[in-house]
Enzyme design. Sequence first.
Site, PDB file in Angstrom:
ATOM      1  N   LYS A   1       0.850  -1.198   0.000  1.00 46.71           N
ATOM      2  CA  LYS A   1       0.000   0.000   0.000  1.00 46.71           C
ATOM      3  C   LYS A   1       0.890   1.255   0.000  1.00 46.71           C
ATOM      4  O   LYS A   1       1.958   1.223  -0.615  1.00 46.71           O
ATOM      5  CB  LYS A   1      -0.977  -0.039   1.177  1.00 46.71           C
ATOM      6  CG  LYS A   1      -1.745  -1.366   1.226  1.00 46.71           C
ATOM      7  CD  LYS A   1      -2.890  -1.378   2.208  1.00 46.71           C
ATOM      8  CE  LYS A   1      -3.584  -2.734   2.157  1.00 46.71           C
ATOM      9  NZ  LYS A   1      -4.781  -2.796   3.002  1.00 46.71           N
TER      10      LYS A   1
ATOM     11  N   HIS B   1      -8.521  -2.871  -5.906  1.00 49.24           N
ATOM     12  CA  HIS B   1      -8.466  -2.982  -4.448  1.00 49.24           C
ATOM     13  C   HIS B   1      -9.563  -2.106  -3.845  1.00 49.24           C
ATOM     14  O   HIS B   1      -9.869  -1.036  -4.364  1.00 49.24           O
ATOM     15  CB  HIS B   1      -7.086  -2.559  -3.930  1.00 49.24           C
ATOM     16  CG  HIS B   1      -6.886  -2.922  -2.494  1.00 49.24           C
ATOM     17  ND1 HIS B   1      -7.429  -2.189  -1.463  1.00 49.24           N
ATOM     18  CD2 HIS B   1      -6.250  -3.967  -1.922  1.00 49.24           C
ATOM     19  CE1 HIS B   1      -7.118  -2.764  -0.320  1.00 49.24           C
ATOM     20  NE2 HIS B   1      -6.405  -3.847  -0.565  1.00 49.24           N
TER      21      HIS B   1
ATOM     22  N   GLY C   1      -1.597  -7.306   3.621  1.00 48.16           N
ATOM     23  CA  GLY C   1      -1.266  -5.895   3.760  1.00 48.16           C
ATOM     24  C   GLY C   1      -0.229  -5.681   4.843  1.00 48.16           C
ATOM     25  O   GLY C   1       0.959  -5.949   4.660  1.00 48.16           O
ATOM     26  N   GLY C   2      -0.678  -5.236   6.008  1.00 47.96           N
ATOM     27  CA  GLY C   2       0.220  -4.840   7.093  1.00 47.96           C
ATOM     28  C   GLY C   2       1.312  -5.841   7.425  1.00 47.96           C
ATOM     29  O   GLY C   2       2.470  -5.461   7.637  1.00 47.96           O
TER      30      GLY C   2
ATOM     31  N   GLU D   1     -11.277 -10.111  -0.661  1.00 51.20           N
ATOM     32  CA  GLU D   1     -10.934  -9.309   0.514  1.00 51.20           C
ATOM     33  C   GLU D   1     -12.207  -8.676   1.088  1.00 51.20           C
ATOM     34  O   GLU D   1     -12.653  -7.634   0.583  1.00 51.20           O
ATOM     35  CB  GLU D   1      -9.948  -8.201   0.137  1.00 51.20           C
ATOM     36  CG  GLU D   1      -8.634  -8.717  -0.436  1.00 51.20           C
ATOM     37  CD  GLU D   1      -7.490  -7.732  -0.226  1.00 51.20           C
ATOM     38  OE1 GLU D   1      -6.500  -8.136   0.370  1.00 51.20           O
ATOM     39  OE2 GLU D   1      -7.622  -6.560  -0.628  1.00 51.20           O
TER      40      GLU D   1
HETATM   41  P1  13P Z   1      -4.307  -6.165   5.844  1.00 50.21           P
HETATM   42  O1  13P Z   1      -3.552  -7.471   5.699  1.00 50.21           O
HETATM   43  O2  13P Z   1      -3.475  -5.077   6.406  1.00 50.21           O
HETATM   44  O3  13P Z   1      -5.619  -6.377   6.532  1.00 50.21           O
HETATM   45  O4  13P Z   1      -4.660  -5.686   4.341  1.00 50.21           O
HETATM   46  C1  13P Z   1      -5.217  -6.580   3.461  1.00 50.21           C
HETATM   47  C2  13P Z   1      -5.208  -5.983   2.115  1.00 50.21           C
HETATM   48  O5  13P Z   1      -5.948  -5.049   1.846  1.00 50.21           O
HETATM   49  C3  13P Z   1      -4.270  -6.516   1.128  1.00 50.21           C
HETATM   50  O6  13P Z   1      -4.524  -6.005  -0.140  1.00 50.21           O
END
Ligand code: 13P
Length: 255
Positions: free
Chosen positions: A15, A99, A237-238, A169
């Site tokens: 991100k 996304h 993500g994180g 997601e």
């Molecule tokens: P998180 O893993 O931070 O919840 O984010 C998921 C995501 O949006 C991956 O594209």
Amino acid sequence: MPTHTFPPLVAGNWKMNGLIASLKEVEALKEKLADANPRCDVMLCPPFTLLSRMNKVLGDSGIGLGGQDCHWEPSGAHTGDIAAEMLADIGCTAVIVGHSERRTDHGETDEIVRKKAAAAHRAGLVSIICIGETIDERKAGKTLDVLSTQIAGSLPEGCNAANTVIAYEPVWAIGTGLTPTVEEVAEAHAHIRKELAAQVGGAEEAARVRIQYGGSVKPGNAKELMAVDNVDGALVGGASLTAEDFFGIISAAYL
Ligand code: 13P
């Protein structure tokens, strides 16, 4: 039973995170993966500013490189945008499109997502097409309908298992620490698999399309989530921002 032509794909979506100094995490990840031989493909999708440098760091590690978005035109007067061809030119093999953060922050509709995925394929990239319901849609019992609509609207002609990955997601699970139950994940993924048949020319091809789960995937829940039927990897993500957590996910699920 699906024929596993393609291994699961664990992709890290950085991100809007990461400076040049963050590449030390990529060095560390490379080291951890060097002798690990996971039963999955691994990819990183950093912000545009890091693509070129990260490509050099990745070298011949086998870790793939992807963009987080692209414009649908190959070039032109679109200030601030990046073409799929530019991503391919710099060494990417894939790009995330649609996304939920782009759908929300930039008003991207299914039609825009479809054009972006088509652009990815035109440039020879794999499109990672994101879909998922909001908490209100889930509470209203509309999850499967929302997924059907997004699949019908966001996939361009010519999608197949080689050029398309679907990332399921749930919007309410992104960055919240919340995850659906394994039953909810199984239900959503089975539905996506079924709906894909009409888009990719039949159930046999649909069985080969990788369907990632994304939303608060962590080392502690990766094994359980990745073991669910029809889950073929994760979009993280994180927890993809540090080598320790990202490798923790890969090793929990695929070592
Ligand atoms: P998180 O893993 O931070 O919840 O984010 C998921 C995501 O949006 C991956 O594209």
